[in-house]
Design an enzyme around this catalytic site. Structure first.
Site, PDB file in Angstrom:
ATOM      1  N   SER A 177      -0.049  -9.707   0.624  1.00 53.60           N
ATOM      2  CA  SER A 177       1.115  -9.511  -0.236  1.00 53.60           C
ATOM      3  C   SER A 177       2.356  -9.986   0.502  1.00 53.60           C
ATOM      4  O   SER A 177       2.375 -10.054   1.736  1.00 53.60           O
ATOM      5  CB  SER A 177       1.258  -8.022  -0.587  1.00 53.60           C
ATOM      6  OG  SER A 177       2.494  -7.753  -1.211  1.00 53.60           O
ATOM      7  N   TYR A 190       2.379   0.941   2.113  1.00 47.50           N
ATOM      8  CA  TYR A 190       1.773  -0.271   1.561  1.00 47.50           C
ATOM      9  C   TYR A 190       2.100  -1.480   2.445  1.00 47.50           C
ATOM     10  O   TYR A 190       1.208  -2.272   2.782  1.00 47.50           O
ATOM     11  CB  TYR A 190       2.281  -0.495   0.140  1.00 47.50           C
ATOM     12  CG  TYR A 190       1.700  -1.704  -0.554  1.00 47.50           C
ATOM     13  CD1 TYR A 190       0.395  -1.687  -1.036  1.00 47.50           C
ATOM     14  CD2 TYR A 190       2.456  -2.857  -0.748  1.00 47.50           C
ATOM     15  CE1 TYR A 190      -0.146  -2.797  -1.673  1.00 47.50           C
ATOM     16  CE2 TYR A 190       1.927  -3.970  -1.397  1.00 47.50           C
ATOM     17  CZ  TYR A 190       0.632  -3.926  -1.848  1.00 47.50           C
ATOM     18  OH  TYR A 190       0.108  -5.025  -2.482  1.00 47.50           O
TER      19      TYR A 190
END
Length: 308
Positions: A177, A190
């Protein structure tokens, strides 16, 4: 040979290889690299039960690959398997697997090796997000983020990389990501898990290179946030530069990067500029840029949402 001569020779070899690599990169920037044929390759996709994982499965089905689909959601995974068969997959197998559990990964991996064969393309795609500020995030959710988003990569690599090395043939794909490249407000756990995934993928790449192991390719994918169930309800403060991405577009770019054996794929292209700016700008200015392009809105109802 004198130490100074050895150092000079080493430097010249390094400079020569660097120039060659730069020229190769420049050429393939102007002229697209030929795409490899994946027909008959055994492709394992984690988190295949919906979202990005399902779309990846359908794309590889159309390319004639043999599909091994992993997901904790048995029903969704079986549906993906049927869709892949309808899309033209030569063979497709669905396995229920909780990738956050090491013992289960190893058990299902052994089953796959016996029933299907050696995996030649491993796509670590499964992931979850909490979307809570660090101090408000329960410990068990943070641990789960690391188990799924990062530690699962360790176990799948341990399970399938040895056969790739023995066969001198394989491709390791890390679906990470943009949050694995730059910190994001409200996504501390995250981001940490995705930074770990990127660092691990890069380290394995370097390890294989240092050991002169041939035939194993690596692709590290860092997209901005995607319109899947994981980031449903998320908004961006600067949609012209960093839009919330359509999953079909992202999947096309990922498959293309795998077929061209690209090492890095950042989506959208502005992320390349952002990473360049991050490397030399003062921290305060980086924080201001983050604030300018930020404004991400995560709803509590999406806490612990699984990405596939």
């Amino acid at each position: 040979m004198a130490p100074n001569m050895k150092s000079a020779k080493k430097l010249l070899v390094f400079l020569g290889k660097s120039v060659f690599s730069l020229l190769e990169t420049a050429i393939f920037t102007l002229i697209p690299k030929p795409r490899k044929d994946v027909a008959g390759e055994i492709v394992l996709i984690t988190g295949a039960g919906s979202g990005l994982g399902r779309l990846l499965a359908l794309q590889f089905a159309r390319l004639g690959a043999v599909l091994v689909l992993w997901d904790i959601n048995t029903e969704g995974n079986e549906e993906t398997c049927k869709m892949a068969q309808d899309a033209g997959a030569t063979r497709a197998y669905a396995y229920t697997c909780d990738c956050s559990r090491k013992e289960e990964v190893y058990r299902v991996a052994d089953q796959v090796k016996k029933e299907v064969g050696d995996i030649s393309i491993l796509i670590n795609n499964a992931g979850i997000v909490t979307g809570k500020n660090f101090l408000n995030c329960p410990d068990e959710l943070m641990e789960k983020s690391f188990d799924v988003n990062f530690k699962a990569h360790l176990w799948t690599h341990k399970a399938f990389l040895p056969a790739m090395i023995a066969n001198a043939h394989g491709h390791l794909v890390c679906i990470a990501s943009s949050a694995g490249l730059v910190g994001v407000n409200g996504l501390a756990d995250y981001c940490a898990s995705k930074f770990a995934a990127v660092g691990f993928a890069e380290s394995v790449l370097m390890e294989l290179f240092a050991q002169k192991i041939k035939g194993i390719k690596t692709t590290i994918v860092c997209p901005f946030f995607i319109k899947t169930g994981m980031f449903e309800g998320c908004t961006t403060g600067c949609p012209s530069l960093l839009p919330i991405l359509e999953p079909e577009y992202v999947v096309r770019k990922i498959v293309d990067a795998i077929l061209q054996e690209k090492v890095y794929l950042y989506i959208p292209r502005f992320l390349y500029i952002l990473m360049f700016l991050k490397s030399f700008l003062p921290v305060k200015l980086v924080l201001l840029i983050n604030e300018f392009i930020g404004g991400f809105n995560f709803m509590d109802r999406f806490v612990g949402k699984k990405k596939n």
